[in-house]
Design a protein around this motif. Structure first.
Motif, PDB file in Angstrom:
ATOM      1  N   PRO A 171       0.818  -1.217   0.000  1.00 29.43           N
ATOM      2  CA  PRO A 171       0.000   0.000   0.000  1.00 29.43           C
ATOM      3  C   PRO A 171       0.849   1.263   0.000  1.00 29.43           C
ATOM      4  N   ARG A 172       0.369   2.250  -0.742  1.00 29.97           N
ATOM      5  CA  ARG A 172       1.027   3.559  -0.786  1.00 29.97           C
ATOM      6  C   ARG A 172       0.026   4.619  -0.357  1.00 29.97           C
ATOM      7  N   GLN A 173       0.456   5.553   0.466  1.00 29.23           N
ATOM      8  CA  GLN A 173      -0.445   6.591   0.956  1.00 29.23           C
ATOM      9  C   GLN A 173      -0.698   7.629  -0.126  1.00 29.23           C
ATOM     10  N   ILE A 174      -1.958   8.077  -0.210  1.00 29.45           N
ATOM     11  CA  ILE A 174      -2.319   9.194  -1.076  1.00 29.45           C
ATOM     12  C   ILE A 174      -2.147  10.470  -0.258  1.00 29.45           C
ATOM     13  N   VAL A 175      -1.239  11.318  -0.664  1.00 28.16           N
ATOM     14  CA  VAL A 175      -0.885  12.506   0.097  1.00 28.16           C
ATOM     15  C   VAL A 175      -1.740  13.690  -0.344  1.00 28.16           C
ATOM     16  N   THR A 176      -2.300  14.393   0.634  1.00 24.99           N
ATOM     17  CA  THR A 176      -3.032  15.632   0.386  1.00 24.99           C
ATOM     18  C   THR A 176      -2.321  16.754   1.155  1.00 24.99           C
ATOM     19  N   PRO A 177      -2.724  18.002   0.946  1.00 22.53           N
ATOM     20  CA  PRO A 177      -2.031  19.103   1.627  1.00 22.53           C
ATOM     21  C   PRO A 177      -2.181  19.105   3.149  1.00 22.53           C
ATOM     22  N   TRP A 178      -3.134  18.321   3.682  1.00 23.97           N
ATOM     23  CA  TRP A 178      -3.380  18.371   5.122  1.00 23.97           C
ATOM     24  C   TRP A 178      -3.105  17.012   5.747  1.00 23.97           C
ATOM     25  N   ALA A 179      -2.400  16.994   6.840  1.00 30.35           N
ATOM     26  CA  ALA A 179      -2.142  15.760   7.590  1.00 30.35           C
ATOM     27  C   ALA A 179      -3.278  15.563   8.581  1.00 30.35           C
ATOM     28  N   SER A 180      -4.444  15.197   8.040  1.00 31.02           N
ATOM     29  CA  SER A 180      -5.642  15.085   8.860  1.00 31.02           C
ATOM     30  C   SER A 180      -6.485  13.900   8.398  1.00 31.02           C
ATOM     31  N   PHE A 181      -7.499  13.599   9.155  1.00 27.87           N
ATOM     32  CA  PHE A 181      -8.455  12.521   8.899  1.00 27.87           C
ATOM     33  C   PHE A 181      -8.921  12.576   7.441  1.00 27.87           C
ATOM     34  N   ALA A 182      -8.682  11.501   6.679  1.00 28.12           N
ATOM     35  CA  ALA A 182      -9.035  11.481   5.251  1.00 28.12           C
ATOM     36  C   ALA A 182      -9.427  10.067   4.864  1.00 28.12           C
ATOM     37  N   LEU A 183     -10.490   9.941   4.086  1.00 26.35           N
ATOM     38  CA  LEU A 183     -11.022   8.613   3.771  1.00 26.35           C
ATOM     39  C   LEU A 183     -11.917   8.656   2.539  1.00 26.35           C
ATOM     40  N   ASP A 184     -12.399   7.468   2.155  1.00 25.59           N
ATOM     41  CA  ASP A 184     -13.437   7.298   1.123  1.00 25.59           C
ATOM     42  C   ASP A 184     -13.011   7.812  -0.245  1.00 25.59           C
ATOM     43  N   ALA A 185     -11.781   7.503  -0.643  1.00 28.73           N
ATOM     44  CA  ALA A 185     -11.315   7.917  -1.967  1.00 28.73           C
ATOM     45  C   ALA A 185     -12.038   7.139  -3.051  1.00 28.73           C
ATOM     46  N   THR A 186     -12.487   7.858  -4.078  1.00 36.32           N
ATOM     47  CA  THR A 186     -13.008   7.246  -5.298  1.00 36.32           C
ATOM     48  C   THR A 186     -12.372   7.955  -6.474  1.00 36.32           C
ATOM     49  N   THR A 187     -12.290   7.274  -7.597  1.00 36.93           N
ATOM     50  CA  THR A 187     -11.670   7.867  -8.777  1.00 36.93           C
ATOM     51  C   THR A 187     -12.550   7.631  -9.997  1.00 36.93           C
ATOM     52  N   PHE A 188     -12.497   8.578 -10.927  1.00 40.25           N
ATOM     53  CA  PHE A 188     -13.246   8.427 -12.178  1.00 40.25           C
ATOM     54  C   PHE A 188     -12.543   9.220 -13.266  1.00 40.25           C
ATOM     55  N   GLU A 189     -12.787   8.803 -14.491  1.00 38.88           N
ATOM     56  CA  GLU A 189     -12.224   9.496 -15.642  1.00 38.88           C
ATOM     57  C   GLU A 189     -13.344  10.188 -16.400  1.00 38.88           C
ATOM     58  N   HIS A 190     -13.099  11.419 -16.801  1.00 40.56           N
ATOM     59  CA  HIS A 190     -14.104  12.172 -17.544  1.00 40.56           C
ATOM     60  C   HIS A 190     -13.404  13.145 -18.472  1.00 40.56           C
ATOM     61  N   ALA A 191     -13.815  13.120 -19.733  1.00 37.26           N
ATOM     62  CA  ALA A 191     -13.280  14.036 -20.753  1.00 37.26           C
ATOM     63  C   ALA A 191     -11.757  13.986 -20.792  1.00 37.26           C
ATOM     64  N   GLY A 192     -11.207  12.767 -20.688  1.00 36.50           N
ATOM     65  CA  GLY A 192      -9.779  12.585 -20.826  1.00 36.50           C
ATOM     66  C   GLY A 192      -8.957  12.927 -19.601  1.00 36.50           C
ATOM     67  N   ARG A 193      -9.605  13.222 -18.494  1.00 38.22           N
ATOM     68  CA  ARG A 193      -8.881  13.564 -17.264  1.00 38.22           C
ATOM     69  C   ARG A 193      -9.344  12.633 -16.147  1.00 38.22           C
ATOM     70  N   ARG A 194      -8.415  12.214 -15.295  1.00 36.89           N
ATOM     71  CA  ARG A 194      -8.747  11.361 -14.150  1.00 36.89           C
ATOM     72  C   ARG A 194      -8.776  12.206 -12.881  1.00 36.89           C
ATOM     73  N   TYR A 195      -9.816  11.952 -12.080  1.00 35.85           N
ATOM     74  CA  TYR A 195     -10.030  12.718 -10.858  1.00 35.85           C
ATOM     75  C   TYR A 195     -10.052  11.794  -9.642  1.00 35.85           C
ATOM     76  N   LEU A 196      -9.720  12.368  -8.504  1.00 35.68           N
ATOM     77  CA  LEU A 196      -9.916  11.723  -7.214  1.00 35.68           C
ATOM     78  C   LEU A 196     -10.891  12.578  -6.417  1.00 35.68           C
ATOM     79  N   VAL A 197     -11.873  11.931  -5.804  1.00 34.69           N
ATOM     80  CA  VAL A 197     -12.803  12.601  -4.901  1.00 34.69           C
ATOM     81  C   VAL A 197     -12.723  11.875  -3.565  1.00 34.69           C
TER      82      VAL A 197
END
Length: 496
Positions: A171-197
């Motif tokens: 497993p590799r951690q997904i890093v965000t700008p804040w070192a805080s409680f983070a969960l429920d990552a989902t990903t999708f591709e739309h119009a040629g770009r991939r997003y994380l929510v």
């Protein structure tokens, strides 16, 4: 029967699925194909199942004790399901060629948390995604010294079968700008770009979690600063906890729909909806509009409590959208609801408004196939009930008011009764020449008035009133009445 219906469908120039979806039984299929089939009542219980029509099983729950359920779209003919286990200690995957088959499919453990240290705490909400020919599992994990020090992680497998634990890397951690409680990552591709929510507790915001979106540079990392697209502010989002979490994305009809879950994980848990234009800048918070009310919530009548943390898949027809979610069968919980194990995975069909927005209805209770009845002389209209009256309306906004089940007739004579889905104690009945929907009453009179015989006719079915072989339900300018003309367009109903 299946082979005969396939043959009749070919003669009619239709697929078997189209015949079933229209509610056409063998008799009607034969009529369409030029056969002279007798118009006889369809025996009780012979209604084609949801799985036959749309690939959506009616088994409820589908899988017990699997919260936060995620089901993939079919990959090489297989569905895969994962979700949180009550012990919060491992990642599991099961697979099947059908949605219904997931109920009994063998389950593989692809990863277990370490005995101590990082990721040794709660393991939550895995999602399985196929990206560029490889599998990725996104999940949240706490640490052994603080099980709630939750962060987001992702693992990759290069093997074709995600159930094989040998294929999964570290497993590799997904890093965000804040070192805080983070969960429920989902990903999708739309119009040629991939997003994380995902959901995160941003230090400057006085809520438990808000929703964020960012573009991804790879399946492991975001490449843009997160945009906050939703934060809990409405009364239904702050019950117990101030929570927006569990995002799920469905792109349809020129829009990007993003469902999410809100409030505490007990009976107050519910689903909200964000909407953006498919042409909009999805990284701009102004592109997203939050629906004012929850779109899916507890329903005491159907006995389903705290529905939420959903995902979407597609039925075996490749067209019908399917809502995957968890809910409990009871309201009252002893102790912290987070540790109540009975959040079960469930599925039901997504229906679409004429304006292209989704309808989720109510979390349906146990029972058989769910149908909507459309008079042939009023395309786009449905039989629906409201305040004990039954009528025909065009595209009713409340989906559940137009959903019914055929069940064995209350009269016990081989007939069928038409049961409300959202008020299971109520049945369609004909009393004094008026069509109503009323709670069950003791005695034989109600049972007889609430029983019908289903007659296959060209284009659908007619419903014969069991108390009078000469009367049939019929549509009359928005009213549902009785008449004596089976097979006419006004007394013929398609089933969808």
């Amino acid at each position: 029967m299946s082979d005969h219906l396939n043959h009749l469908a070919l003669r009619a120039g239709l697929s078997r699925r189209h015949l079933l979806q229209a509610g056409v039984g063998l008799g009607a299929a034969a009529a369409l194909a030029g056969y002279a089939a007798p118009a006889v009542a369809v025996p009780a219980g012979s209604m084609p199942s949801d799985a036959e029509i749309w690939g959506v099983p009616t088994l409820n729950p589908l899988v017990e004790r699997r919260a936060d359920p995620f089901v993939t779209r079919p990959v090489d003919g297989m569905y895969y399901l994962t979700g949180s286990v009550p012990e919060y200690d491992r990642l599991v995957i099961r697979g099947s060629a059908s949605l219904a088959g997931l109920a009994t499919a063998a389950e593989s453990v692809i990863w277990r948390r370490p005995a101590s240290g990082k990721m040794g705490g709660h393991i939550w909400a895995p999602e399985l995604h196929r990206i560029d020919g490889r599998w990725y599992v996104y999940f949240a994990a706490g640490d052994s010294d603080d099980v709630f020090r939750i962060r987001m992680y992702v693992m990759e497998s290069t093997l074709a079968d995600p159930r094989d634990p040998a294929g999964w890397g570290t497993p590799r951690q997904i890093v965000t700008p804040w070192a805080s409680f983070a969960l429920d990552a989902t990903t999708f591709e739309h119009a040629g770009r991939r997003y994380l929510v995902w959901a995160q507790s941003e230090p400057e915001i006085a809520v438990n979690t808000s929703l964020y979106i960012a573009e991804m540079s790879s399946p492991f990392a975001i490449s843009t600063f997160p945009a906050r697209i939703a934060t809990p502010t409405r009364s239904w989002e702050v019950q117990g906890y101030k929570v927006n979490e569990g995002p799920a994305v469905l792109v349809r009809n020129g829009r990007v729909f993003l469902t999410f879950s809100a409030s505490a994980t007990d009976a107050r848990y519910c689903m909200g909806l964000l909407t953006a234009s498919a042409d909009a800048d999805l990284l701009d918070p102004a592109s997203w509009t939050k629906s004012p009310d929850p779109v899916f919530m507890t329903n005491a009548q159907t006995g389903q409590y705290g529905p939420g943390h959903n995902s979407f898949t597609v039925a075996e027809d490749g067209v019908t959208d399917v809502l995957v979610y968890h809910a409990r069968d009871y309201r009252d919980i002893t102790g912290d609801p987070l540790y109540d194990p009975n959040r079960h995975a469930r599925v039901q069909k997504v229906v679409w408004h004429e304006d292209g927005t989704p309808m989720f209805g109510v979390p349906v209770g146990k029972g058989g196939p769910i149908v909507r009845l459309t008079p042939l002389d009023a395309p786009g209209s449905f039989v629906r009930h409201y305040d004990y009256a039954v009528r025909v309306d065009r595209a009713p906004r409340e989906l559940a008011d137009s959903q019914f089940r055929f069940v064995p007739g209350l009269a016990g004579d081989g007939s069928e009764s038409l049961q409300s889905v959202n008020f299971p104690d109520r049945y369609v009945r004909v009393t004094g020449g008026t069509v109503r929907i009323d709670p069950v009453e003791p005695g034989p009179a109600y049972a007889a008035e609430a029983s019908f015989r289903r007659i296959p006719v060209k284009g659908g079915i007619s419903l014969q009133v069991a108390t009078d072989r000469g009367d049939y339900l019929q549509h009359d300018r928005g009213a549902l009445t009785v008449g004596s003309a089976p097979g006419r367009r006004s007394s013929t109903f398609g089933l969808t």
